[in-house]
Motif scaffolding. Structure first.
Motif, short mmCIF file in Angstrom:
data_model
loop_
_atom_site.label_atom_id
_atom_site.label_comp_id
_atom_site.label_asym_id
_atom_site.label_seq_id
_atom_site.Cartn_x
_atom_site.Cartn_y
_atom_site.Cartn_z
N GLU A 317 0.89 -1.15 -0.01
CA GLU A 317 -0.02 -0.08 -0.01
C GLU A 317 1.09 0.95 -0.13
N GLU A 318 2.05 1.16 0.68
CA GLU A 318 2.99 2.39 0.76
C GLU A 318 3.43 2.60 -0.59
N LEU A 319 3.87 1.46 -1.30
CA LEU A 319 4.23 1.64 -2.77
C LEU A 319 3.34 2.11 -3.65
N ILE A 320 1.98 1.68 -3.62
CA ILE A 320 0.94 1.77 -4.31
C ILE A 320 0.93 3.36 -4.30
N ASP A 321 0.69 3.97 -3.35
CA ASP A 321 0.39 5.51 -3.02
C ASP A 321 1.46 6.21 -3.38
N ARG A 322 2.56 5.92 -3.28
CA ARG A 322 3.86 6.75 -4.00
C ARG A 322 3.75 6.53 -5.40
N LEU A 323 3.58 5.52 -5.93
CA LEU A 323 3.60 5.36 -7.37
C LEU A 323 2.35 5.95 -7.86
N GLY A 324 1.19 6.08 -7.52
CA GLY A 324 0.03 6.65 -7.99
C GLY A 324 0.37 7.99 -7.71
N LEU A 325 0.93 8.62 -6.83
CA LEU A 325 1.16 10.06 -6.95
C LEU A 325 2.28 10.32 -7.83
N GLY A 326 3.39 9.61 -8.30
CA GLY A 326 4.18 9.81 -9.57
C GLY A 326 3.34 9.83 -10.91
N LEU A 327 2.36 8.83 -10.79
CA LEU A 327 1.68 8.67 -12.30
C LEU A 327 0.77 9.70 -12.35
N ALA A 328 0.10 10.44 -11.45
CA ALA A 328 -0.82 11.40 -11.42
C ALA A 328 0.19 12.86 -11.85
N GLY A 329 1.23 12.85 -11.22
CA GLY A 329 1.90 13.99 -12.07
C GLY A 329 2.27 13.78 -13.41
N LEU A 330 2.65 12.68 -13.82
CA LEU A 330 2.87 12.31 -15.10
C LEU A 330 1.70 12.83 -15.95
N VAL A 331 0.55 12.24 -15.56
CA VAL A 331 -0.70 12.12 -16.06
C VAL A 331 -1.12 13.64 -16.45
N ASN A 332 -0.78 14.71 -15.67
CA ASN A 332 -1.01 16.12 -15.69
C ASN A 332 -0.24 16.61 -16.54
N ILE A 333 0.93 16.31 -16.73
CA ILE A 333 1.87 16.94 -17.67
C ILE A 333 1.72 16.29 -19.05
N LEU A 334 1.49 15.07 -19.21
CA LEU A 334 1.70 14.31 -20.54
C LEU A 334 0.35 14.12 -21.10
N ASN A 335 -0.65 14.01 -20.30
CA ASN A 335 -2.10 13.74 -20.89
C ASN A 335 -2.14 12.48 -21.76
N PRO A 336 -1.60 11.27 -21.36
CA PRO A 336 -1.61 10.03 -22.11
C PRO A 336 -3.10 9.39 -22.27
N ASP A 337 -3.18 8.67 -23.36
CA ASP A 337 -4.49 7.88 -23.42
C ASP A 337 -4.46 6.52 -23.05
N ARG A 338 -3.07 6.11 -22.36
CA ARG A 338 -3.11 4.85 -21.67
C ARG A 338 -1.94 4.90 -20.99
N ILE A 339 -1.79 4.07 -19.82
CA ILE A 339 -0.79 3.91 -19.11
C ILE A 339 -0.46 2.42 -18.79
N ILE A 340 0.87 1.90 -19.09
CA ILE A 340 1.11 0.39 -18.77
C ILE A 340 2.26 0.35 -17.99
N LEU A 341 2.19 -0.58 -16.91
CA LEU A 341 3.34 -0.70 -15.82
C LEU A 341 3.80 -2.05 -16.11
N GLY A 342 5.16 -2.13 -15.72
CA GLY A 342 5.87 -3.37 -15.87
C GLY A 342 6.79 -3.80 -14.60
N GLY A 343 7.25 -4.81 -14.60
CA GLY A 343 8.15 -5.01 -13.55
C GLY A 343 7.24 -5.35 -12.04
N LEU A 344 7.99 -4.65 -11.02
CA LEU A 344 6.93 -4.81 -9.99
C LEU A 344 5.94 -4.00 -9.79
N HIS A 345 5.84 -2.75 -10.54
CA HIS A 345 4.69 -2.00 -10.79
C HIS A 345 3.50 -2.74 -11.27
N ARG A 346 3.80 -3.76 -12.28
CA ARG A 346 2.65 -4.45 -12.71
C ARG A 346 2.08 -5.24 -11.59
#
Length: 404
Positions: A317-346
């Motif tokens: 849960e700790e890692l998910i919350d920090r990953l989500g914070l990072g992804l949200a920042g990237l979404v705000n900047i890049l406006n992707p239409d899809r995100i894919i996650l690999g490795g441990l993030h998957r």
């Protein structure tokens, strides 16, 4: 020259200029039949048939002229198109903090053979790359297949146009190692024909997933993934990697997600690279990393088999919350239409998809951005497949010239 000869030559030139686009359509699975190929290329049935026949003659695809009709269908079924078994391959190589791997990869992203390598990466890049290329050369000798070129994935930003690894943080190589030059020399010394290419491992994973995996069909694809150590990111725009002015775009591992967090190798604190990678997860779960397996495998196995353990769940849960914070920042900047996650993030996504998506939605500026699909990468060894894509690209651009 009479008009008929001119028309014939024009049709031939038009057909040959369509060879590359046609091969890419079959390679990426977007033209499973000749009818679809005709439509996608915007040519006549005769031209599409000639293009498919020439690609078949080059040993790249297979044309099935007598496919079975579906039950209840009417009319003559279209010829089916597929990549050819036993056709040419690309040599793909990957180096990461826990070793290296070589593979032969055919069209369609099909892995034909693999050769796992060492479990420790030496400080001399020439020694490591020499060994991984020799492992690939053995695969080629054993297979007897034609090689179109070679591609290498490394856990570092790769500066363009020099092909230098600027910051191999999790392997003991010197900063600025000329990896493309070394790799090319090793490929030539091994007697392997074709050009040699080098790229960042997560960039290449994103390219492979866009062509053959979870990113297929996305126009603005964001990929974020853990390696065996650290975190990387990549952006694919309209089918092309966005690498910035000099190959260094999307170093997402150095986004700050915990200002009071762990010191990062870049000199900052609390970066994604050290807050959401396999070592961070094992540490948060109060597990001592073992020497016998890669950190990526240890963390993934722990998450999948012991998620009910309070320490493991709290760490996730700790890692998910920090990953989500990072992804949200990237979404705000890049406006992707899809995100894919690999490795441990998957694995984190699959352990608690609703929590991760809720964090991203909550932190996104626009409600529309909060609903961007977040999916798991689907390809095995996607960085290897992406390294092969680099070697296949000249063939996709101009099959006749590349295979002459």
């Amino acid at each position: 020259m009479n008009g008929k000869s001119t028309t014939t030559r024009t049709k031939l030139e038009r057909g040959r200029s369509a060879l590359g686009p046609a091969l890419e359509l079959v390679h990426t699975g977007r033209a499973p039949t000749r009818a679809v190929l005709t439509s996608e290329l915007g040519v006549t049935r005769a031209t599409a048939g000639a293009v498919a026949a020439e690609l078949e003659a080059l040993g790249l695809i297979r044309v099935d002229s007598s496919p079975g009709s579906a039950a209840g269908s009417q009319g003559r079924p279209s010829h089916r198109l597929s990549v050819r078994d036993g056709g040419p391959v690309a040599l793909a190589a990957q180096v990461h903090s826990d070793g290296f791997r070589a593979a032969l990869v055919g069209l369609g992203g099909r892995t034909v053979a693999t050769a796992p390598g060492c479990v420790a990466v030496m400080a001399d890049p020439a020694q490591v790359l020499g060994e991984v290329v020799e492992a690939g050369a053995r695969l080629l000798r054993e297979s007897g297949l034609r090689c179109v070129g070679a591609g290498l994935a490394v856990p570092s930003a790769v500066a363009e146009p020099e092909g230098t690894a600027l910051n191999p943080l999790h392997i003991a190589w010197p900063a600025g190692a000329p990896v493309r030059e070394i790799f090319s020399a090793c490929v030539r010394a091994a007697g392997i024909t074709g050009p040699a290419f080098t790229g960042n491992d997560v960039n290449l994973a994103a390219l492979a997933e866009h062509r053959h995996g979870a990113g297929r069909g996305a126009q603005h694809l964001l990929c974020v993934a853990t390696g065996h150590r650290g975190v990387g990111g990549a952006l694919v725009l309209d089918g092309r990697l966005h690498s910035g002015s000099s190959g260094l775009a999307l170093e997402v591992g150095h986004l700050t997600v915990n200002p009071e967090g762990r010191p990062c190798h870049c000199g900052g604190r609390g970066c994604l690279d050290v807050e959401t990678d396999p070592l961070a997860f094992l540490t948060a779960a109060r597990r001592e990393p073992g020497p016998e397996e890669s950190l990526l495998k240890q963390s993934g196995d722990l998450l999948r088999t012991e998620y009910g353990d309070p320490d493991v769940r709290a760490a996730a849960e700790e890692l998910i919350d920090r990953l989500g914070l990072g992804l949200a920042g990237l979404v705000n900047i890049l406006n992707p239409d899809r995100i894919i996650l690999g490795g441990l993030h998957r694995d984190l996504l699959e352990a608690d998809p609703e929590r991760l998506r809720a964090v991203v939605a909550d932190r996104s500026l626009w409600g529309r951005s909060g609903s961007v699909p977040i999916l798991s990468c689907t390809l095995n060894h996607n960085s290897l497949v992406g390294a092969a894509e680099l070697a296949w690209q000249p063939v996709l651009d101009d099959p006749l010239a590349a295979l002459a």
